[in-house]
Design a protein around this motif. Structure first.
Motif, PDB file in Angstrom:
ATOM      1  N   LEU A  43       0.848  -1.193   0.000  1.00 43.58           N
ATOM      2  CA  LEU A  43       0.000   0.000   0.000  1.00 43.58           C
ATOM      3  C   LEU A  43       0.881   1.239   0.000  1.00 43.58           C
ATOM      4  O   LEU A  43       1.746   1.393   0.852  1.00 43.58           O
ATOM      5  N   TYR A  47      -2.496   5.925  -0.558  1.00 48.03           N
ATOM      6  CA  TYR A  47      -3.611   5.106  -0.062  1.00 48.03           C
ATOM      7  C   TYR A  47      -3.776   5.323   1.441  1.00 48.03           C
ATOM      8  O   TYR A  47      -4.882   5.540   1.932  1.00 48.03           O
ATOM      9  N   TRP A  48      -2.660   5.263   2.166  1.00 47.65           N
ATOM     10  CA  TRP A  48      -2.715   5.461   3.614  1.00 47.65           C
ATOM     11  C   TRP A  48      -3.254   6.852   3.964  1.00 47.65           C
ATOM     12  O   TRP A  48      -3.993   7.013   4.924  1.00 47.65           O
TER      13      TRP A  48
END
Length: 136
Positions: A43, A47-48
């Motif tokens: 990820l 995305y985080w």
């Protein structure tokens, strides 16, 4: 990243007890579960960033300070937002608890039952078809 409204996204460690319990409870909320194995899926920080924005918490709050790798990977360092996102992207094993996303809401499931907060939201957000409404 696009989250489909009819899918529950579960970002978790499938080997952890809390992850297994949270997944089992997720099935009560939605039959379409998109499981994201935090340990094996790569990820990216973007995305985080979207996930922490949905949660409304700092990336540092997602990290398990009691994890054996925490001291060597994070220690007493202080990071910018981008730095914390990089820490998450490079060290998913430090994720403290599962994250569930459903119906435009995200919950950090510090206990497996926290996921049930999404069930309340799902029921409240359901639209009642006109022919099923009462005559009130």
């Amino acid at each position: 990243m696009q989250f489909h409204p009819n899918e529950l996204f579960l970002l978790y460690n499938p080997q952890s007890n809390s992850g297994k319990q949270t997944k089992a409870m997720a099935k009560d909320i939605c039959s379409n579960i998109n499981e994201i194995d935090a340990l094996h899926e790569k990820l990216i920080p973007t995305y985080w960033k979207e996930v922490v924005t949905m949660l409304g918490i700092s990336p540092a709050e997602l990290l398990d300070k009691s994890h054996p790798d925490y001291a060597s990977k994070v220690g007493e360092n202080s990071y910018t937002m981008e730095g914390w996102l990089e820490v998450l992207a490079r060290n998913p094993q430090l994720l403290k608890a599962p994250i569930a996303i459903y119906n435009k809401r995200a919950i950090f499931c510090e206990t497996p039952t926290d996921i049930m907060k999404l069930a309340v939201t799902a029921k409240a957000g359901e639209k009642i078809l006109p022919h099923l409404r009462g005559n009130a």
